[in-house]
Scaffold this motif. Structure first.
Motif, PDB file in Angstrom:
ATOM      1  N   ALA A  42      32.177  -9.217   3.182  1.00 18.65           N
ATOM      2  CA  ALA A  42      31.271  -8.097   3.404  1.00 18.65           C
ATOM      3  C   ALA A  42      29.854  -8.596   3.630  1.00 18.65           C
ATOM      4  CB  ALA A  42      31.284  -7.175   2.187  1.00 18.65           C
ATOM      5  N   GLY A  43      29.169  -8.004   4.594  1.00 18.05           N
ATOM      6  CA  GLY A  43      27.737  -8.230   4.733  1.00 18.05           C
ATOM      7  C   GLY A  43      27.045  -7.542   3.571  1.00 18.05           C
ATOM      8  N   PHE A  44      25.968  -8.132   3.091  1.00 13.54           N
ATOM      9  CA  PHE A  44      25.387  -7.703   1.819  1.00 13.54           C
ATOM     10  C   PHE A  44      23.896  -7.428   2.000  1.00 13.54           C
ATOM     11  CE2 PHE A  44      24.002  -9.647  -2.524  1.00 13.54           C
ATOM     12  CZ  PHE A  44      23.749  -8.380  -3.033  1.00 13.54           C
ATOM     13  N   ALA A  45      23.452  -6.252   1.583  1.00 11.65           N
ATOM     14  CA  ALA A  45      22.015  -5.955   1.530  1.00 11.65           C
ATOM     15  C   ALA A  45      21.645  -5.659   0.086  1.00 11.65           C
ATOM     16  CB  ALA A  45      21.682  -4.765   2.415  1.00 11.65           C
ATOM     17  N   SER A  46      20.620  -6.353  -0.427  1.00  7.76           N
ATOM     18  CA  SER A  46      20.198  -6.159  -1.818  1.00  7.76           C
ATOM     19  C   SER A  46      18.862  -5.425  -1.860  1.00  7.76           C
ATOM     20  CB  SER A  46      20.071  -7.520  -2.494  1.00  7.76           C
ATOM     21  OG  SER A  46      19.193  -8.351  -1.765  1.00  7.76           O
ATOM     22  N   ASN A  47      18.466  -4.966  -3.045  1.00  6.59           N
ATOM     23  CA  ASN A  47      17.171  -4.299  -3.260  1.00  6.59           C
ATOM     24  C   ASN A  47      17.001  -3.069  -2.372  1.00  6.59           C
ATOM     25  OD1 ASN A  47      16.479  -6.420  -5.019  1.00  6.59           O
ATOM     26  ND2 ASN A  47      15.705  -7.632  -3.320  1.00  6.59           N
ATOM     27  N   VAL A  48      18.055  -2.320  -2.194  1.00  4.95           N
ATOM     28  CA  VAL A  48      18.011  -1.164  -1.301  1.00  4.95           C
ATOM     29  C   VAL A  48      17.396   0.030  -2.038  1.00  4.95           C
ATOM     30  CG1 VAL A  48      19.468   0.478  -0.051  1.00  4.95           C
ATOM     31  CG2 VAL A  48      19.889  -1.981   0.130  1.00  4.95           C
ATOM     32  N   VAL A  49      16.475   0.728  -1.371  1.00  4.70           N
ATOM     33  CA  VAL A  49      15.703   1.778  -2.048  1.00  4.70           C
ATOM     34  C   VAL A  49      15.995   3.198  -1.564  1.00  4.70           C
ATOM     35  CG1 VAL A  49      13.789   0.311  -2.755  1.00  4.70           C
ATOM     36  CG2 VAL A  49      13.738   1.336  -0.477  1.00  4.70           C
ATOM     37  N   GLU A  50      16.725   3.340  -0.465  1.00  8.17           N
ATOM     38  CA  GLU A  50      16.994   4.693   0.062  1.00  8.17           C
ATOM     39  C   GLU A  50      18.438   4.778   0.538  1.00  8.17           C
ATOM     40  OE1 GLU A  50      14.333   5.489   3.288  1.00  8.17           O
ATOM     41  OE2 GLU A  50      12.578   5.672   1.968  1.00  8.17           O
ATOM     42  N   ALA A  51      18.934   6.014   0.654  1.00  9.55           N
ATOM     43  CA  ALA A  51      20.245   6.218   1.265  1.00  9.55           C
ATOM     44  C   ALA A  51      20.177   5.705   2.708  1.00  9.55           C
ATOM     45  CB  ALA A  51      20.606   7.693   1.241  1.00  9.55           C
ATOM     46  N   PRO A  52      21.309   5.299   3.286  1.00  9.00           N
ATOM     47  CA  PRO A  52      21.280   4.741   4.641  1.00  9.00           C
ATOM     48  C   PRO A  52      20.612   5.720   5.616  1.00  9.00           C
ATOM     49  CG  PRO A  52      23.480   4.582   3.707  1.00  9.00           C
ATOM     50  CD  PRO A  52      22.664   5.346   2.731  1.00  9.00           C
ATOM     51  N   SER A  53      19.784   5.185   6.532  1.00  9.62           N
ATOM     52  CA  SER A  53      19.188   6.052   7.545  1.00  9.62           C
ATOM     53  C   SER A  53      20.223   6.357   8.613  1.00  9.62           C
ATOM     54  CB  SER A  53      17.954   5.402   8.153  1.00  9.62           C
ATOM     55  OG  SER A  53      18.289   4.140   8.689  1.00  9.62           O
ATOM     56  N   SER A  54      21.271   5.552   8.679  1.00  7.60           N
ATOM     57  CA  SER A  54      22.387   5.778   9.591  1.00  7.60           C
ATOM     58  C   SER A  54      23.584   5.031   9.020  1.00  7.60           C
ATOM     59  CB  SER A  54      21.994   5.252  10.979  1.00  7.60           C
ATOM     60  OG  SER A  54      23.082   4.625  11.604  1.00  7.60           O
ATOM     61  N   THR A  55      24.778   5.569   9.216  1.00  6.39           N
ATOM     62  CA  THR A  55      25.943   4.821   8.723  1.00  6.39           C
ATOM     63  C   THR A  55      26.658   4.114   9.870  1.00  6.39           C
ATOM     64  OG1 THR A  55      27.286   6.818   8.811  1.00  6.39           O
ATOM     65  CG2 THR A  55      26.326   6.248   6.669  1.00  6.39           C
ATOM     66  N   SER A  56      26.209   4.363  11.108  1.00  3.63           N
ATOM     67  CA  SER A  56      26.796   3.653  12.239  1.00  3.63           C
ATOM     68  C   SER A  56      25.753   3.514  13.340  1.00  3.63           C
ATOM     69  CB  SER A  56      28.020   4.417  12.748  1.00  3.63           C
ATOM     70  OG  SER A  56      28.497   3.828  13.914  1.00  3.63           O
ATOM     71  N   PRO A  57      25.091   2.363  13.478  1.00  6.82           N
ATOM     72  CA  PRO A  57      25.234   1.190  12.624  1.00  6.82           C
ATOM     73  C   PRO A  57      24.727   1.475  11.209  1.00  6.82           C
ATOM     74  CG  PRO A  57      23.320   0.945  14.059  1.00  6.82           C
ATOM     75  CD  PRO A  57      24.019   2.207  14.476  1.00  6.82           C
ATOM     76  N   PHE A  58      25.256   0.730  10.249  1.00  7.57           N
ATOM     77  CA  PHE A  58      24.943   0.973   8.844  1.00  7.57           C
ATOM     78  C   PHE A  58      23.576   0.357   8.541  1.00  7.57           C
ATOM     79  CE2 PHE A  58      25.198   0.675   4.292  1.00  7.57           C
ATOM     80  CZ  PHE A  58      25.968   1.771   3.935  1.00  7.57           C
ATOM     81  N   THR A  59      22.576   1.227   8.370  1.00  5.85           N
ATOM     82  CA  THR A  59      21.195   0.749   8.276  1.00  5.85           C
ATOM     83  C   THR A  59      20.545   1.207   6.978  1.00  5.85           C
ATOM     84  OG1 THR A  59      21.084   0.972  10.680  1.00  5.85           O
ATOM     85  CG2 THR A  59      18.999   0.624   9.527  1.00  5.85           C
ATOM     86  N   VAL A  60      20.019   0.255   6.237  1.00  2.00           N
ATOM     87  CA  VAL A  60      19.393   0.588   4.954  1.00  2.00           C
ATOM     88  C   VAL A  60      17.984   0.011   4.877  1.00  2.00           C
ATOM     89  CG1 VAL A  60      21.460   0.877   3.539  1.00  2.00           C
ATOM     90  CG2 VAL A  60      20.549  -1.421   3.930  1.00  2.00           C
ATOM     91  N   LYS A  61      17.202   0.609   3.999  1.00  2.99           N
ATOM     92  CA  LYS A  61      15.840   0.135   3.772  1.00  2.99           C
ATOM     93  C   LYS A  61      15.815  -0.634   2.458  1.00  2.99           C
ATOM     94  CE  LYS A  61      11.212   2.223   3.475  1.00  2.99           C
ATOM     95  NZ  LYS A  61      10.525   3.503   3.754  1.00  2.99           N
ATOM     96  N   ARG A  62      15.290  -1.848   2.508  1.00  5.37           N
ATOM     97  CA  ARG A  62      15.244  -2.682   1.307  1.00  5.37           C
ATOM     98  C   ARG A  62      13.829  -3.237   1.127  1.00  5.37           C
ATOM     99  NH1 ARG A  62      15.621  -8.036   2.224  1.00  5.37           N
ATOM    100  NH2 ARG A  62      16.504  -8.320   0.171  1.00  5.37           N
ATOM    101  N   THR A  63      13.510  -3.641  -0.087  1.00  8.88           N
ATOM    102  CA  THR A  63      12.200  -4.240  -0.281  1.00  8.88           C
ATOM    103  C   THR A  63      12.268  -5.702   0.115  1.00  8.88           C
ATOM    104  OG1 THR A  63      12.667  -4.819  -2.574  1.00  8.88           O
ATOM    105  CG2 THR A  63      11.563  -2.716  -2.194  1.00  8.88           C
ATOM    106  N   ALA A  64      11.145  -6.222   0.588  1.00  8.33           N
ATOM    107  CA  ALA A  64      11.041  -7.637   0.929  1.00  8.33           C
ATOM    108  C   ALA A  64       9.660  -8.108   0.522  1.00  8.33           C
ATOM    109  CB  ALA A  64      11.261  -7.841   2.425  1.00  8.33           C
ATOM    110  N   PHE A  65       9.467  -9.404   0.539  1.00  3.02           N
ATOM    111  CA  PHE A  65       8.191  -9.995   0.137  1.00  3.02           C
ATOM    112  C   PHE A  65       7.752  -9.428  -1.208  1.00  3.02           C
ATOM    113  CE2 PHE A  65       8.531 -10.513   4.684  1.00  3.02           C
ATOM    114  CZ  PHE A  65       8.221 -11.849   4.840  1.00  3.02           C
ATOM    115  N   THR A  66       8.687  -9.442  -2.138  1.00  2.00           N
ATOM    116  CA  THR A  66       8.452  -8.983  -3.510  1.00  2.00           C
ATOM    117  C   THR A  66       7.625  -7.696  -3.536  1.00  2.00           C
ATOM    118  OG1 THR A  66       8.304 -11.358  -3.955  1.00  2.00           O
ATOM    119  CG2 THR A  66       8.119  -9.924  -5.825  1.00  2.00           C
ATOM    120  N   ASN A  67       8.196  -6.663  -2.929  1.00  4.28           N
ATOM    121  CA  ASN A  67       7.600  -5.319  -2.946  1.00  4.28           C
ATOM    122  C   ASN A  67       6.343  -5.178  -2.092  1.00  4.28           C
ATOM    123  OD1 ASN A  67       9.450  -3.991  -4.677  1.00  4.28           O
ATOM    124  ND2 ASN A  67       8.538  -5.081  -6.402  1.00  4.28           N
ATOM    125  N   LYS A  68       5.984  -6.209  -1.347  1.00  2.60           N
ATOM    126  CA  LYS A  68       4.799  -6.059  -0.502  1.00  2.60           C
ATOM    127  C   LYS A  68       5.175  -5.428   0.836  1.00  2.60           C
ATOM    128  CE  LYS A  68       2.790 -10.156  -2.535  1.00  2.60           C
ATOM    129  NZ  LYS A  68       2.696 -11.587  -2.279  1.00  2.60           N
TER     130      LYS A  68
END
Ligand SMILES: Cc1cc2nc3c(=O)[nH]c(=O)nc-3n(C[C@H](O)[C@H](O)[C@H](O)COP(=O)(O)OP(=O)(O)OC[C@H]3O[C@@H](n4cnc5c(N)ncnc54)[C@H](O)[C@@H]3O)c2cc1C
Lengths: 319, 248
Positions: free
Chosen positions: A110-136
């Motif tokens: 499985a492809g893995f996305a961590s630190n996800v903060v919202e429900a997917p903006s789309s499930t096809s393609p499966f797109t999620v919003k995650r934090t990066a650069f330590t919350n910056k």
């Protein structure tokens, strides 16, 4: 096809993060037109999961799985995902979930996305919003594999109610060989952990020395909060390393974070930014923390904190 | 014992985070790059194994030529050799695949990685690598001892720590605690000179696909100004936290 969610429990009781990931799984399942299956290890009454969107619970009760083991837990969750033909698997961001998730990703291809903060903006393609650069910053990421693994950040999506009832059934997986054996656990019992706390009271170098932490602990006590500290405070040995928060320490995502005698260096803020409401108490009005806080008091901690304790005690007494 | 330390090349913790090309790329303009702090603790622990137990220590990075100064710094700190896998680190899975090949070809017994890199914070490479190698894995590792092929490690858990026994081959996701802040080494002149002579092998990547792709970046919404409460009016703060913020 149902969305599988790993709901963590401690001594048989579900943690708040378990209810949050269940709520998240429900949102994903609604988007995909499917149901939610939860997997639990040695949990007691699972009916509460129904209130947060779970339709079915797979209960694993096995002595070999009494204490957490990343490899065997990952393997069992993978077996459940295969059984359910799940295309999406959801876990939390607890230390244990972060430990098992990459192993689970490999088990499931499985492809893995961590630190996800919202429900997917789309499930096809499966797109999620995650934090990066330590919350910056945030990063929109698509997961391109057939099976997707999502680790949800703590206290970002929130616990949502939904009135359904969850059916429960026993799940008897095969247990793999494990190569990492727990010899001892050193855990302060009866103390709220930074990971689970709704409120965190944190002290910095402005408190001058370890002998002054009495008021920090008392304030935390009144609020039912966990105690934390800045990095120099733990480097100086004033407080244990386990209390060090920030970019190189523990992350904090509480509802309320109270910083006392902490200047607000960028590395400190990065680690605590995910907290909802931030309060700073500092003698220096130019301290950078005032730019990151919601509420602030310019003042001497040794005067302000005792007053705050007194006022809070009065407030609590009225409640 | 052959040790491989995974080195991530990341922006200094004080860097301004900006994006270019329609917010699809991290803007490296004016950014200072350093060894990922979690990896630096691991590298320093590896130096201890080298000096006390005669281990050999190699460092590896998956990335383009721009990461070489960071690998040279690791050599200056004392690693024996460096490897760069010449491909962009597009996702954690792709990186783990490349590292797995390096570990297999090099016959490493112990792989020390950081629990996460401070740029993408994926926290996935060490675990995925262990999964691909079918090696033992300890995450959030805050102490590590190795005797022969047996290892004792402790890991930070929510609210405490756990001590485990395990064996090589082993992958760890390390962090502060593996060594103390005061144990970290700043390369000296001699180390820097010696690093120039040490091998830095560039190898080509194995075939692997990224499983995720980055669409774009966003910056958090600017926040409102702080509400100041007078130090003589602490009651006001209690009220605000209760009525306005609803957190107590
Ligand atoms: C690679 C790297 C990683 C780092 N990671 C972290 C991290 O994870 N977490 C972290 O915290 N730091 C981290 N730091 C350190 C960081 O840069 C700061 O040095 C640190 O956060 C400062 O801690 P402090 O605010 O307690 O101390 P100081 O900066 O010394 O601030 C003390 C504050 O107390 C105030 N003060 C003094 N007396 C009083 C009083 N009587 N009442 C009220 N206020 C008072 C002062 O005005 C001052 O603002 C990192 C640094 C580097 C280089």
């Amino acid at each position: 096809m149902s969305v599988l969610v790993y709901t963590e429990s401690e001594q048989g009781k579900f943690k708040k993060t378990a209810l949050e990931v269940a709520s998240y799984a429900k949102a994903v399942a609604d988007q995909m037109g499917t149901t939610v299956t939860a997997i639990t290890f040695n949990a007691g009454d699972t009916s509460v999961l129904g209130n947060h969107g779970v339709d079915k619970v797979l209960k694993v009760g096995n002595e070999q799985l009494e204490s957490f083991n990343a490899k065997s837990y990952a393997n069992v969750i993978a077996q459940a995902a295969n059984n359910e033909a799940s295309k999406v698997v959801i876990v939390s961001s607890s230390a244990d979930s972060k430990y098992l998730a990459p192993l689970l990703a490999i088990d499931l291809n499985a492809g893995f996305a961590s630190n996800v903060v919202e429900a997917p903006s789309s499930t096809s393609p499966f797109t999620v919003k995650r934090t990066a650069f330590t919350n910056k910053a945030f990063n929109l990421t698509t997961i391109n594999t057939d099976v997707k693994l999502v680790a949800v950040s703590k206290n970002a999506f929130g616990v949502k109610e939904s009135s359904a009832s969850a059916t429960a059934e026993d799940f008897s997986p095969s247990i793999p060989e494990i190569g990492v054996k727990v010899e001892s656990v050193d855990k302060v019992s009866g103390k709220i952990t930074i990971a689970d706390a709704e409120i965190v009271v944190s002290g910095g170098r402005g408190l001058k020395g370890p002998e002054n932490w009495g008021m920090i602990e008392e304030l935390a006590d009144v609020l039912g909060a966990a105690t934390a500290c800045s990095k120099p405070v733990s480097d100086l040995g004033w407080r244990p390393h386990s209390e060090h928060v920030g970019q190189t320490g523990k992350p904090v995502a509480s509802n309320l974070y109270i910083a006392i005698g902490i200047s607000g260096a960028i590395q400190h803020l990065a680690g605590i930014n995910a907290s909802k409401v931030k309060v700073v108490i500092n003698t220096d009005p130019e301290a950078p923390f005032f730019k990151a806080a919601d509420y602030g008091i310019v003042g001497d901690a040794f005067e302000v904190v005792p007053k705050l304790i007194e006022k809070l005690k009065a407030f609590k007494a009225q409640q | 014992m052959k040790i491989l330390v995974c080195i991530s090349h990341v922006p200094d913790t004080t860097s301004k985070i900006n994006f270019t090309e329609g917010d699809t790329k991290f803007d490296t303009n004016g950014v200072q790059f350093v060894i990922n702090p979690n990896d630096e603790f691991g590298l320093t622990r590896a130096m201890w194994f080298k000096e006390k137990q005669g281990a050999s220590v190699h460092v590896v990075n998956v990335g383009g030529p721009e990461t070489e100064p960071t690998l040279r710094k690791a050599l200056a700190i004392g690693a024996d050799g460096a490897i760069r896998v010449n491909t962009a680190a597009t996702d954690g899975f792709l990186v783990a695949k490349q590292l797995a090949k390096v570990v297999q070809d090099g016959g490493y017994d112990l792989v020390i990685a950081g629990r996460e890199s401070i740029d993408y914070n994926g926290g996935m490479v060490p675990g995925m690598l262990a999964g691909l190698l079918n090696a033992n894995f300890v995450n959030n590792c805050i102490s590590l001892e190795v005797e022969g092929t047996n290892a004792t490690a402790s890991r930070e858990i929510d609210g405490g720590k756990e001590t485990v026994s395990t064996s090589l081959p082993l992958v760890i996701g390390g962090q502060k605690g593996l060594v103390e802040e005061s144990d970290l080494r700043i390369p000296n002149m001699r180390g820097i000179m010696m690093a120039r002579q040490k091998p830095l092998n560039v190898i080509e990547p194995v075939d692997a696909n990224s499983e995720t792709s980055s669409v774009k970046f966003e910056k958090p919404a600017p926040r409102g100004a702080v509400k100041l409460v007078d130090a003589d009016n602490v009651d006001e703060l209690v009220n605000l936290l209760h009525i306005e913020a609803k957190v107590i």
